[in-house]
Design a protein around this motif. Sequence first.
Motif, PDB file in Angstrom:
ATOM      1  N   PHE A  59       0.307  -5.839   8.385  1.00  0.00           N
ATOM      2  CA  PHE A  59       0.589  -4.511   7.838  1.00  0.00           C
ATOM      3  C   PHE A  59       2.036  -4.109   8.116  1.00  0.00           C
ATOM      4  N   VAL A  60       2.526  -4.406   9.310  1.00  0.00           N
ATOM      5  CA  VAL A  60       3.927  -4.105   9.620  1.00  0.00           C
ATOM      6  C   VAL A  60       4.850  -4.863   8.672  1.00  0.00           C
ATOM      7  N   LEU A 141      -8.324  -7.718   3.073  1.00  0.00           N
ATOM      8  CA  LEU A 141      -7.615  -6.530   2.609  1.00  0.00           C
ATOM      9  C   LEU A 141      -8.605  -5.375   2.511  1.00  0.00           C
ATOM     10  N   ASP A 142      -8.191  -4.196   2.990  1.00  0.00           N
ATOM     11  CA  ASP A 142      -9.099  -3.048   3.037  1.00  0.00           C
ATOM     12  C   ASP A 142      -8.352  -1.805   2.561  1.00  0.00           C
ATOM     13  N   HIS A 143      -8.668  -1.335   1.367  1.00  0.00           N
ATOM     14  CA  HIS A 143      -7.975  -0.160   0.825  1.00  0.00           C
ATOM     15  C   HIS A 143      -8.954   0.971   0.553  1.00  0.00           C
ATOM     16  N   ASN A 144      -9.891   1.186   1.464  1.00  0.00           N
ATOM     17  CA  ASN A 144     -10.866   2.263   1.278  1.00  0.00           C
ATOM     18  C   ASN A 144     -10.224   3.635   1.503  1.00  0.00           C
ATOM     19  N   SER A 145     -10.922   4.690   1.104  1.00  0.00           N
ATOM     20  CA  SER A 145     -10.355   6.039   1.158  1.00  0.00           C
ATOM     21  C   SER A 145     -10.063   6.511   2.584  1.00  0.00           C
ATOM     22  N   VAL A 159      -2.573   3.215   5.171  1.00  0.00           N
ATOM     23  CA  VAL A 159      -2.480   2.626   6.507  1.00  0.00           C
ATOM     24  C   VAL A 159      -3.580   1.582   6.684  1.00  0.00           C
ATOM     25  N   ASP A 160      -3.384   0.719   7.688  1.00  0.00           N
ATOM     26  CA  ASP A 160      -4.433  -0.221   8.124  1.00  0.00           C
ATOM     27  C   ASP A 160      -5.054  -0.984   6.959  1.00  0.00           C
ATOM     28  N   LEU A 161      -4.211  -1.562   6.118  1.00  0.00           N
ATOM     29  CA  LEU A 161      -4.710  -2.214   4.907  1.00  0.00           C
ATOM     30  C   LEU A 161      -5.303  -3.597   5.144  1.00  0.00           C
ATOM     31  N   PHE A 162      -5.170  -4.134   6.355  1.00  0.00           N
ATOM     32  CA  PHE A 162      -5.689  -5.468   6.653  1.00  0.00           C
ATOM     33  C   PHE A 162      -6.547  -5.409   7.911  1.00  0.00           C
TER      34      PHE A 162
END
Length: 218
Positions: A59-60, A141-145, A159-162
């Motif tokens: 993510f960084v 990959l995690d792009h939840n609300s 934020v925290d997309l992985f």
Amino acid sequence: MTVLDVEALRGLPHREASGRLLAGGWNVCGLGDWATVWRSPDGALVARVSPFEPAYGVFVELCRSLEGNPLLPRIELDAPLAGGGRITVLEFLTPVGRAEAEAVVGRWNVAAPDDPITVVRRKAEQLDAEAARSIPFWGGLDHNSGNVLRNAAGEPKLVDLFYAAGLEIYRVLREDPARLAEAIPAEHRRYICDIAALARRSDPDELAALRAAADSIG
């Protein structure tokens, strides 16, 4: 304690780094599965401190490779901690309402060519594919609300997309520690049993079993 002072925490064990943040006037403002989040005395920044961090570096990398993208937070500092931990300092963010968060996720799914979120999605998908080949126990990959926040100006941020496959990591540690030792070098898992989720959710027997397994592989 300024960002320059936080730079001095590079390479320290996570407990010592957290102790110095506390002594410098930072306060705990969040607790995730992997990390504790500390807010700076002036409220402008947070320091994310993790004792064992297999995924957050991706993510960084995303944020730094797309610096200036309005959907990504500003990273002030990122540094390794002893034993596989990590400290990352970024702008302070707050939750958004459900409707706003879902609207941002909808933009991700549509991926309109002129939307800056499309650039984020493409780069994130590229990094996800690369990480799946190189990082043991990669989750994806995690792009939840729930991963939509906003900055002080009210701008939405992703934020925290992985994520790492935490349940699998700790299942393997418990059932086949030799396999885990082969996948993750000792210097990157010294504090594997110190993540926040274990401290928050595990009963004493579970913690003892995990620590015994970790001790068995050094």
